[in-house]
Design a protein around this motif. Sequence first.
Motif, mmCIF file in Angstrom:
data_model
loop_
_atom_site.group_PDB
_atom_site.id
_atom_site.type_symbol
_atom_site.label_atom_id
_atom_site.label_comp_id
_atom_site.label_asym_id
_atom_site.label_seq_id
_atom_site.Cartn_x
_atom_site.Cartn_y
_atom_site.Cartn_z
ATOM 1 N N ILE A 173 -27.134 -4.660 -36.657
ATOM 2 C CA ILE A 173 -26.546 -5.545 -35.653
ATOM 3 C C ILE A 173 -25.971 -6.826 -36.258
ATOM 4 N N TYR A 174 -26.750 -7.512 -37.082
ATOM 5 C CA TYR A 174 -26.261 -8.818 -37.551
ATOM 6 C C TYR A 174 -25.003 -8.684 -38.393
ATOM 7 N N ASN A 175 -25.044 -7.820 -39.398
ATOM 8 C CA ASN A 175 -23.866 -7.642 -40.254
ATOM 9 C C ASN A 175 -22.650 -7.201 -39.458
ATOM 10 N N GLY A 176 -22.872 -6.223 -38.603
ATOM 11 C CA GLY A 176 -21.769 -5.668 -37.815
ATOM 12 C C GLY A 176 -21.132 -6.726 -36.936
ATOM 13 N N VAL A 177 -21.964 -7.392 -36.155
ATOM 14 C CA VAL A 177 -21.431 -8.359 -35.200
ATOM 15 C C VAL A 177 -20.853 -9.575 -35.921
ATOM 16 N N ALA A 178 -21.521 -10.022 -36.987
ATOM 17 C CA ALA A 178 -21.023 -11.199 -37.704
ATOM 18 C C ALA A 178 -19.650 -10.918 -38.305
ATOM 19 N N THR A 179 -19.482 -9.714 -38.851
ATOM 20 C CA THR A 179 -18.191 -9.382 -39.447
ATOM 21 C C THR A 179 -17.089 -9.399 -38.396
ATOM 22 N N VAL A 180 -17.410 -8.886 -37.218
ATOM 23 C CA VAL A 180 -16.412 -8.893 -36.145
ATOM 24 C C VAL A 180 -16.173 -10.314 -35.649
ATOM 25 N N ALA A 181 -17.266 -11.054 -35.464
ATOM 26 C CA ALA A 181 -17.147 -12.401 -34.902
ATOM 27 C C ALA A 181 -16.343 -13.325 -35.807
ATOM 28 N N ALA A 182 -16.335 -13.018 -37.100
ATOM 29 C CA ALA A 182 -15.586 -13.858 -38.031
ATOM 30 C C ALA A 182 -14.089 -13.838 -37.721
ATOM 31 N N PHE A 183 -13.667 -12.888 -36.885
ATOM 32 C CA PHE A 183 -12.247 -12.811 -36.561
ATOM 33 C C PHE A 183 -11.851 -13.737 -35.418
ATOM 34 N N ALA A 184 -12.825 -14.408 -34.805
ATOM 35 C CA ALA A 184 -12.515 -15.279 -33.671
ATOM 36 C C ALA A 184 -11.385 -16.274 -33.973
ATOM 37 N N PRO A 185 -11.379 -16.933 -35.156
ATOM 38 C CA PRO A 185 -10.282 -17.874 -35.413
ATOM 39 C C PRO A 185 -8.909 -17.193 -35.421
ATOM 40 N N ILE A 186 -8.845 -15.986 -35.968
ATOM 41 C CA ILE A 186 -7.562 -15.277 -35.982
ATOM 42 C C ILE A 186 -7.124 -14.964 -34.553
ATOM 43 N N ILE A 187 -8.100 -14.587 -33.734
ATOM 44 C CA ILE A 187 -7.787 -14.286 -32.334
ATOM 45 C C ILE A 187 -7.226 -15.516 -31.629
ATOM 46 N N VAL A 188 -7.892 -16.654 -31.823
ATOM 47 C CA VAL A 188 -7.418 -17.891 -31.186
ATOM 48 C C VAL A 188 -5.993 -18.194 -31.630
ATOM 49 N N LEU A 189 -5.781 -18.150 -32.926
ATOM 50 C CA LEU A 189 -4.478 -18.465 -33.489
ATOM 51 C C LEU A 189 -3.414 -17.518 -32.944
ATOM 52 N N PHE A 190 -3.754 -16.253 -32.957
ATOM 53 C CA PHE A 190 -2.815 -15.239 -32.488
ATOM 54 C C PHE A 190 -2.404 -15.511 -31.044
ATOM 55 N N PHE A 191 -3.383 -15.771 -30.189
ATOM 56 C CA PHE A 191 -3.038 -15.936 -28.785
ATOM 57 C C PHE A 191 -2.399 -17.284 -28.488
ATOM 58 N N LEU A 192 -2.649 -18.268 -29.343
ATOM 59 C CA LEU A 192 -1.907 -19.526 -29.194
ATOM 60 C C LEU A 192 -0.429 -19.256 -29.419
ATOM 61 N N PHE A 193 -0.113 -18.533 -30.488
ATOM 62 C CA PHE A 193 1.277 -18.175 -30.768
ATOM 63 C C PHE A 193 1.861 -17.340 -29.630
ATOM 64 N N MET A 194 1.055 -16.386 -29.196
ATOM 65 C CA MET A 194 1.482 -15.497 -28.124
ATOM 66 C C MET A 194 1.797 -16.312 -26.860
ATOM 67 N N ALA A 195 0.914 -17.262 -26.523
ATOM 68 C CA ALA A 195 1.106 -18.080 -25.326
ATOM 69 C C ALA A 195 2.407 -18.857 -25.441
ATOM 70 N N ILE A 196 2.678 -19.370 -26.643
ATOM 71 C CA ILE A 196 3.907 -20.140 -26.824
ATOM 72 C C ILE A 196 5.121 -19.228 -26.637
ATOM 73 N N VAL A 197 5.088 -18.068 -27.289
ATOM 74 C CA VAL A 197 6.234 -17.152 -27.174
ATOM 75 C C VAL A 197 6.448 -16.747 -25.715
ATOM 76 N N GLU A 198 5.352 -16.418 -25.022
ATOM 77 C CA GLU A 198 5.480 -15.972 -23.639
ATOM 78 C C GLU A 198 6.000 -17.072 -22.734
ATOM 79 N N ASP A 199 5.597 -18.302 -23.017
ATOM 80 C CA ASP A 199 5.979 -19.373 -22.118
ATOM 81 C C ASP A 199 7.364 -19.937 -22.392
ATOM 82 N N THR A 200 7.882 -19.726 -23.599
ATOM 83 C CA THR A 200 9.203 -20.283 -23.873
ATOM 84 C C THR A 200 10.292 -19.566 -23.084
#
Lengths: 81, 595
Positions: free
Chosen positions: B275-302
């Motif tokens: 559980i710990y290794n698995g979830v931690a490895t996935v959770a480490a992607f949270a910053p990429i997700i935030v960044l990705f959707f920030l860009f996405m939000a900008i593209v969608e809203d422009t």
Amino acid sequence: MQTIISSEILTSLVPGESAIIVAIQTDDALRQRLLALGFRVGKRVELIRKASFSGPLQVRIGTTDILLRRNEAAKIAVEKS
Amino acid sequence: MKRVALLGMPNTGKSTLFNRMTGGAARVGNWPGITVELLSGKILFGGDMVELIDLPGIYDIHGFSEDEQVVRHFLHGNVPDLALIVLNATQIERQLSLLLQLKQYNLNMVVLLNMADEAKKFGITIDTKKMSAALGIPIFLLSAKYGNGYQEALQAVTKALRYNTPGMAEELRSQLEQEVHIESEMARVLQHAVQVPARLPDNLTTQLDHLMLHPWLGLPIFFGIMYLLFQGIFFFGQPLQIGVGDLFNWLREVAFAPLVASLPALLQGLLLDGIYNGVATVAAFAPIIVLFFLFMAIVEDTGYLSRAAFLMDALMARLGLDGRSFVMLLMGFGCNVPALMGTRVMRSRPLRLLSMLVIPFSLCSARLQVFVFIAAALFAPRAAALVVFSLYLFSFAAAILTALIFKRHFPNSEPFVLELPPYRFPTLRQMVLRGWHEVYHFIHRASKFIIIGVVFVWLLTHLPTSAVPAGPDTWAGHIGAWLKPLFEPIGITAELTIALIFGFVAKEIVIGSLAVIYGLSGQALSGALALQLDWVQAYSFMLFTLIYTPCLSTIATLRSESKNNGFMLLSLGWSLALAWVVSFVFYQGARALGY
Ligand SMILES: Nc1nc2c(ncn2[C@@H]2O[C@H](COP(=O)(O)OP(=O)(O)OP(=O)(O)O)[C@@H](O)[C@H]2O)c(=O)[nH]1
Ligand SMILES: [Mg+2]
């Protein structure tokens, strides 16, 4: 019969040119949509640009810009003034 | 509880207003047809709890596309106590027609002219008092995005909830059913109340479009923008992901390992390496997700999405699709599920189905995580970003090929007519809201079936207890051996096969599974992968992951949106077959060339 000799279709305009809509000859569903977007007989429509590779047209009616394919634009008769 | 509904044409700001009123996080975007489902929230109005409902936009009351059906259904099923009619003030000249049509229904309504800020900029003046008198309905000018005029509108809404507006005489209502009456009525109302300049000032939108929609530069600019965005995500996101991964490893050593030290070894393994290794490895992607959707939000809203539709429609037409299908492919970069639902704006069923058949190839943010991880592990930093970009191109190629092959079976002649909204830019608040919303979703998913997934993987790779963990004698080893004839020709190892099986449920689990299988996480896992795989195998694995199937939610959505099991199976079977063939051609081809 009225003279419709001077009328042309929307696709024949060149970018920057504008004309008055004289008829919308489409099926009902598309006609409803066009009405809602501001296409009405008597309104002025301006052709802004045409996409390359026979892509869609960008036209302006009042304050609304609309994209439509050449197929659809060909069903809208206009009169240059 | 009283019910208040938001009604209006698409892209007029209904969801923006909904968010302002309820503090909710309805999806907002500068594209007609972002909302395709009912969404409700609760608010307090003058001491009473009221249910507020955000609806899809409608152009008129005759429309029959799926999203418009949702609205008709709603209006027929249960008349709301109050309808807030949201119109775009800058387009009042044409949007008035919808208001007049809705008047036939004898609803209790308040009209909200939104985008007051833009109207002012365009030099449009609206005398709401005169207009209100001409129509016999309360009318307010406001900006849902920036808040001007919001308080006054809110007071009016509270009042209208208490006192119904008087209904119309029957004859007046039936008159409005005819288009000619609506036209003359529109002219009458607009005549004295609204002033629009004959020519709009040459604004930013016009100037930007000169460049963005340029006959020759338009497409290169589009691909350039995409390239820069994905480079940006990789460049900023990947170091963050490594950093967070290291942080989790450190936490494991100082906090979690000591915590479970007294437990039996097997349970300790399940908790830490599972559980710990698995979830931690996935959770480490949270910053990429935030960044990705920030860009996405900008593209969608422009409003750039509509420009993309303009640029790509010619190509899409040759594939039996249209510009909107392409926009849904782009939206699918975030998540395939809303993109599939977004096809509801299409009226023709064959067009909708063909679009739904290609959308699952869109490289969603969950698959991006797998690719970022594997590419960074096996390629030099410069090459890694290019590798990820090349997968986006493969994603388009798979969609194009699919459309070409299947278009004969889904012929359609749906007209393509789309409004082109002005360029806009999201406020900070809108961006934060979106980013937060997506991370919440991500964590929600991570905490649910990702945990279940990694537990399963752990059990499969550690049972029976007599076997060497992740070795050939475990259950996972047996499954891998059994599937070997299928996966060996495409260079995919037994370990990767297990990860792919679980990746069927959700792509986030793929990296989590690998962490469990190798008993490593973060950088150590990257190292282990680099030792075991060469780049040809890794790329083949990524191609397969890209194409073989999005995830269970996407499959469920395909089913619910098409209401057809056969179609869902077609989509599934086709993607599995295509994935295998593409990987096979790539892997064997590369090997034959001596790589
Ligand atoms: N300038 C300006 N933009 C606004 C305002 N309200 C909304 N917008 C923008 O208009 C666009 C559409 O907003 P949405 O709230 O998604 O519109 P909607 O009516 O829900 O659209 P659909 O769900 O597609 O029917 C977004 O880009 C918003 O940021 C406003 O008052 N002023
Ligand atoms: Mg909406």
